[in-house]
Write an enzyme that holds these catalytic residues in place. Structure first.
Site, PDB file in Angstrom:
ATOM      1  N   LYS A 107       0.890  -1.172   0.000  1.00 51.92           N
ATOM      2  CA  LYS A 107       0.000   0.000   0.000  1.00 51.92           C
ATOM      3  C   LYS A 107       0.927   1.220   0.000  1.00 51.92           C
ATOM      4  O   LYS A 107       1.483   1.596   1.025  1.00 51.92           O
ATOM      5  CB  LYS A 107      -0.886  -0.026   1.257  1.00 51.92           C
ATOM      6  CG  LYS A 107      -2.203   0.729   1.152  1.00 51.92           C
ATOM      7  CD  LYS A 107      -2.095   2.173   0.765  1.00 51.92           C
ATOM      8  CE  LYS A 107      -1.685   3.073   1.919  1.00 51.92           C
ATOM      9  NZ  LYS A 107      -1.467   4.494   1.469  1.00 51.92           N
TER      10      LYS A 107
ATOM     11  N   GLU B 268      10.075   1.986  10.366  1.00 50.95           N
ATOM     12  CA  GLU B 268      11.125   2.955  10.067  1.00 50.95           C
ATOM     13  C   GLU B 268      10.459   4.310  10.169  1.00 50.95           C
ATOM     14  O   GLU B 268       9.645   4.674   9.322  1.00 50.95           O
ATOM     15  CB  GLU B 268      11.686   2.683   8.660  1.00 50.95           C
ATOM     16  CG  GLU B 268      13.115   3.168   8.515  1.00 50.95           C
ATOM     17  CD  GLU B 268      13.179   4.600   8.024  1.00 50.95           C
ATOM     18  OE1 GLU B 268      13.182   5.507   8.888  1.00 50.95           O
ATOM     19  OE2 GLU B 268      13.204   4.801   6.811  1.00 50.95           O
TER      20      GLU B 268
ATOM     21  N   CYS C  28      14.227  11.142   6.051  1.00 50.85           N
ATOM     22  CA  CYS C  28      14.137  10.813   7.477  1.00 50.85           C
ATOM     23  C   CYS C  28      15.500  10.833   8.150  1.00 50.85           C
ATOM     24  O   CYS C  28      15.607  11.105   9.329  1.00 50.85           O
ATOM     25  CB  CYS C  28      13.436   9.481   7.673  1.00 50.85           C
ATOM     26  SG  CYS C  28      14.023   8.211   6.574  1.00 50.85           S
TER      27      CYS C  28
ATOM     28  N   GLU D   5      10.763  16.468  14.182  1.00 53.76           N
ATOM     29  CA  GLU D   5      11.112  16.300  12.772  1.00 53.76           C
ATOM     30  C   GLU D   5      10.310  17.291  11.935  1.00 53.76           C
ATOM     31  O   GLU D   5       9.089  17.279  11.953  1.00 53.76           O
ATOM     32  CB  GLU D   5      10.798  14.865  12.324  1.00 53.76           C
ATOM     33  CG  GLU D   5      11.229  14.597  10.910  1.00 53.76           C
ATOM     34  CD  GLU D   5      11.047  13.144  10.507  1.00 53.76           C
ATOM     35  OE1 GLU D   5       9.922  12.620  10.614  1.00 53.76           O
ATOM     36  OE2 GLU D   5      12.028  12.529  10.074  1.00 53.76           O
TER      37      GLU D   5
HETATM   38  P1  NAD Z   1       2.074   8.973   7.260  1.00 50.20           P
HETATM   39  O1  NAD Z   1       2.727   8.185   8.340  1.00 50.20           O
HETATM   40  O2  NAD Z   1       0.657   9.409   7.463  1.00 50.20           O
HETATM   41  O3  NAD Z   1       2.098   8.126   5.892  1.00 50.20           O
HETATM   42  C1  NAD Z   1       2.977   7.067   5.586  1.00 50.20           C
HETATM   43  C2  NAD Z   1       2.206   5.888   5.006  1.00 50.20           C
HETATM   44  O4  NAD Z   1       1.314   5.370   5.992  1.00 50.20           O
HETATM   45  C3  NAD Z   1       1.333   6.221   3.799  1.00 50.20           C
HETATM   46  O5  NAD Z   1       1.325   5.137   2.892  1.00 50.20           O
HETATM   47  C4  NAD Z   1      -0.043   6.394   4.416  1.00 50.20           C
HETATM   48  O6  NAD Z   1      -1.082   6.165   3.506  1.00 50.20           O
HETATM   49  C5  NAD Z   1      -0.016   5.306   5.478  1.00 50.20           C
HETATM   50  N1  NAD Z   1      -0.957   5.510   6.581  1.00 50.20           N
HETATM   51  C6  NAD Z   1      -1.432   6.681   7.079  1.00 50.20           C
HETATM   52  N2  NAD Z   1      -2.299   6.438   8.089  1.00 50.20           N
HETATM   53  C7  NAD Z   1      -2.355   5.098   8.246  1.00 50.20           C
HETATM   54  C8  NAD Z   1      -3.060   4.231   9.136  1.00 50.20           C
HETATM   55  N3  NAD Z   1      -3.876   4.713  10.077  1.00 50.20           N
HETATM   56  N4  NAD Z   1      -2.874   2.903   9.031  1.00 50.20           N
HETATM   57  C9  NAD Z   1      -2.035   2.398   8.104  1.00 50.20           C
HETATM   58  N5  NAD Z   1      -1.354   3.160   7.233  1.00 50.20           N
HETATM   59  C10 NAD Z   1      -1.511   4.496   7.300  1.00 50.20           C
HETATM   60  O7  NAD Z   1       2.990  10.214   6.944  1.00 50.20           O
HETATM   61  P2  NAD Z   1       2.589  11.612   6.239  1.00 50.20           P
HETATM   62  O8  NAD Z   1       1.342  12.199   6.850  1.00 50.20           O
HETATM   63  O9  NAD Z   1       2.564  11.397   4.798  1.00 50.20           O
HETATM   64  O10 NAD Z   1       3.823  12.518   6.679  1.00 50.20           O
HETATM   65  C11 NAD Z   1       3.793  13.174   7.942  1.00 50.20           C
HETATM   66  C12 NAD Z   1       5.144  13.214   8.601  1.00 50.20           C
HETATM   67  O11 NAD Z   1       5.687  11.901   8.738  1.00 50.20           O
HETATM   68  C13 NAD Z   1       6.229  13.947   7.837  1.00 50.20           C
HETATM   69  O12 NAD Z   1       6.175  15.304   8.027  1.00 50.20           O
HETATM   70  C14 NAD Z   1       7.473  13.332   8.403  1.00 50.20           C
HETATM   71  O13 NAD Z   1       7.809  13.943   9.617  1.00 50.20           O
HETATM   72  C15 NAD Z   1       7.073  11.910   8.646  1.00 50.20           C
HETATM   73  N6  NAD Z   1       7.518  11.012   7.540  1.00 50.20           N
HETATM   74  C16 NAD Z   1       8.585  10.227   7.749  1.00 50.20           C
HETATM   75  C17 NAD Z   1       9.025   9.410   6.730  1.00 50.20           C
HETATM   76  C18 NAD Z   1      10.205   8.517   6.904  1.00 50.20           C
HETATM   77  O14 NAD Z   1      10.862   8.184   5.927  1.00 50.20           O
HETATM   78  N7  NAD Z   1      10.504   8.058   8.102  1.00 50.20           N
HETATM   79  C19 NAD Z   1       8.387   9.398   5.504  1.00 50.20           C
HETATM   80  C20 NAD Z   1       7.268  10.205   5.316  1.00 50.20           C
HETATM   81  C21 NAD Z   1       6.843  11.001   6.357  1.00 50.20           C
END
Ligand code: NAD
Length: 464
Positions: A170, A245, A279, A371
């Site tokens: 996903k 991660e 990250c 972050e």
């Molecule tokens: P997020 O955690 O919401 O999204 C990451 C993934 O998780 C996406 O595929 C999303 O669809 C999925 N997801 C979201 N809610 C979910 C749930 N309840 N259950 C299962 N899967 C779910 O991240 P975001 O909102 O896109 O970004 C927000 C912040 O997260 C950024 O500002 C940053 O600080 C951090 N981030 C970190 C990384 C990393 O590489 N560690 C990557 C992206 C974002």
């Protein structure tokens, strides 16, 4: 690349169960460039069943054959690398050169490394009177973010396939076209039906359904700490394996003996790449008080070369842009000094944020703890090594970092005391075989190389 209005499940593109779609937006000009289906729990269930059906056969496929398929996948990625770079640039906004080198280049390296590892890894070991079999965990649910759209996919799918697992992916809702392109590559590489499946959709709908599905044996998640905690709790309650991660707030520690200009220049480049949406970015620069003013001036001059729209792309979406600008405002409110950039949007169109450098940042400030995920560097002052170490280790995160000194031994002595999963010594190069992952709240588990492969294995001991 044209969007598919379907899911890749069981080796073919099939219509989603529902009618809802997700618009894909180019963050550089805010134009809609495509629509993909918004999958539901029903699509996830179909995909997990397909992965389960394929599991026995793929797990029993000799590792050398699995390796050959991963090698074929790598070759398709090589053949389509320009299209990959263009697709990532269109939906993430990264400058094309960066997309070619990093967003297309790194996944090719990682896929290649797993083609080799699958062929050479020892899936059996002897311990005294036992033979230990290293067997695939089963069906993997992979949930990936948008910041390195293809790398995050390949860093999960390649080791999972090498181990003999099957996968349901996903991907992030902001970058689904890259994921669809990857599914096409899997198909072209002749990887058997059901071994890899793609369900596009929203996190709280399709992502959550995948994390909760009882047919999934391991959930591998990369993204925000908030969602990671929730997924960890769900997996824990189901006694299911989980790899997380999460975020980082990595320290770039410049010791007094270091080449200051080089350490500052590389440090700024490290954060500006991918508009700070990395990250492992070294978002906290730690400088000795005697060199502080010089470092701040050097950093401000270095950042001035990062022209917006050319060397620094937009952030992925309006929400991230607002979030990062909010952090910059918070930094000003809490008393940090802006020496480059600031909260104002630098262009009228596109989700851009000005490359920003803060001086006079103290360790307890929000911008030194959370972050930000944007092109923002905080420069902190230390008086001695003990204080530098306290600051470096003084966040909930521990993903990466850097140490600079006149010689490697001095830098290594400091790096050994850092609570973090990776440290680059005097600007060390990226190694696709080195384990990547976090200490503390940066995560659980490791990706890349043989450590990444072992995440997808479980052991069975036979006694003789
Ligand atoms: P997020 O955690 O919401 O999204 C990451 C993934 O998780 C996406 O595929 C999303 O669809 C999925 N997801 C979201 N809610 C979910 C749930 N309840 N259950 C299962 N899967 C779910 O991240 P975001 O909102 O896109 O970004 C927000 C912040 O997260 C950024 O500002 C940053 O600080 C951090 N981030 C970190 C990384 C990393 O590489 N560690 C990557 C992206 C974002």
């Amino acid at each position: 690349m044209k969007a598919h209005d379907a899911m890749y499940i069981g080796g073919r593109w099939r219509p989603a169960a529902g009618q809802d779609t997700i618009a894909v937006v180019n963050p550089a000009d805010e134009q809609v460039i495509g629509h993909v289906p918004a999958g539901t729990a029903e699509d996830v269930d179909t995909a997990v069943r397909a992965a389960r059906d394929a599991f026995t056969g793929w797990a029993a496929t000799p590792p050398a054959e699995r390796a050959a398929k991963i090698g074929a996948l790598r070759d398709v990625l090589v053949a389509r690398k320009d299209e990959i770079a263009e697709t990532v640039t269109a939906e993430l906004g990264a400058p094309l050169g960066f997309s070619q080198m990093v967003h297309a280049g790194v996944p090719i390296l990682v896929a290649g490394s797993y083609a080799e590892l699958a062929a050479t890894y020892s899936f059996e070991e002897k311990v005294g009177n036992s033979t230990v079999l290293l067997e695939p965990v089963g069906v993997v649910g992979a949930i990936t973010p948008w910041n390195y759209p293809l790398h995050q996919i390949v860093a999960k799918v390649a080791p999972a396939l090498a181990a003999g697992c099957t996968v349901v992916l996903k991907p992030a809702e902001d970058t689904p076209l890259t994921a669809q392109l990857f599914a096409e590559a899997v198909d072209e590489a002749g990887i058997p039906a059901g071994v890899f499946n793609l369900v596009t959709g929203l996190g709280p709908v399709a992502g959550q359904a995948l994390a909760e599905h009882e047919g999934v044996d391991l959930v591998s998640f990369t993204g925000s700490t908030a969602v990671g905690k929730q997924i960890g709790a769900t997996a824990g309650a189901a006694v299911k394996r989980v790899a997380l991660e999460l975020g980082g707030k990595s320290a770039n520690v410049i010791l007094p003996s270091a080449d200051l200009a080089k350490a500052v220049g590389v440090g700024i480049a490290n954060v500006m790449g991918n508009s700070g949406q990395t990250c492992s970015a070294w978002t906290r620069m730690l400088v000795h008080e005697d060199q502080y003013d010089e470092a701040v001036a050097t950093a401000a001059a270095a950042v001035a070369k990062y022209t917006v729209g050319d060397r620094v792309g937009p952030l992925v979406n309006a929400k991230q842009q607002a979030r990062v600008r909010g952090y910059i405002e918070k930094g000003v409110e809490e008393g940090a000094r802006v020496v480059a950039g600031g909260p104002e949007a630098p262009l009228d169109k596109g989700y851009y944020v000005a490359p920003t450098v803060f001086a006079d940042v103290t360790p307890e400030m929000t911008i030194a703890q959370e972050e930000i995920f944007g092109p923002v560097v905080s420069i902190l002052k230390y008086t001695d090594e003990a204080e530098a170490l306290r600051i470096a280790n003084g966040t909930v995160y521990g993903l990466a970092g850097a140490v600079w000194a006149a010689d490697d031994a001095e830098a290594v002595a400091f790096a050994r005391r850092m609570d973090t999963g990776q440290v680059d010594i005097n600007g060390g190069r990226f190694n696709p075989l080195a384990p990547f992952g976090g200490y503390k709240q940066s995560g659980v588990g490791r990706e890349l190389g043989s450590h990444g492969l072992s995440e997808y294995l479980q052991t069975k001991s036979l006694q003789f």
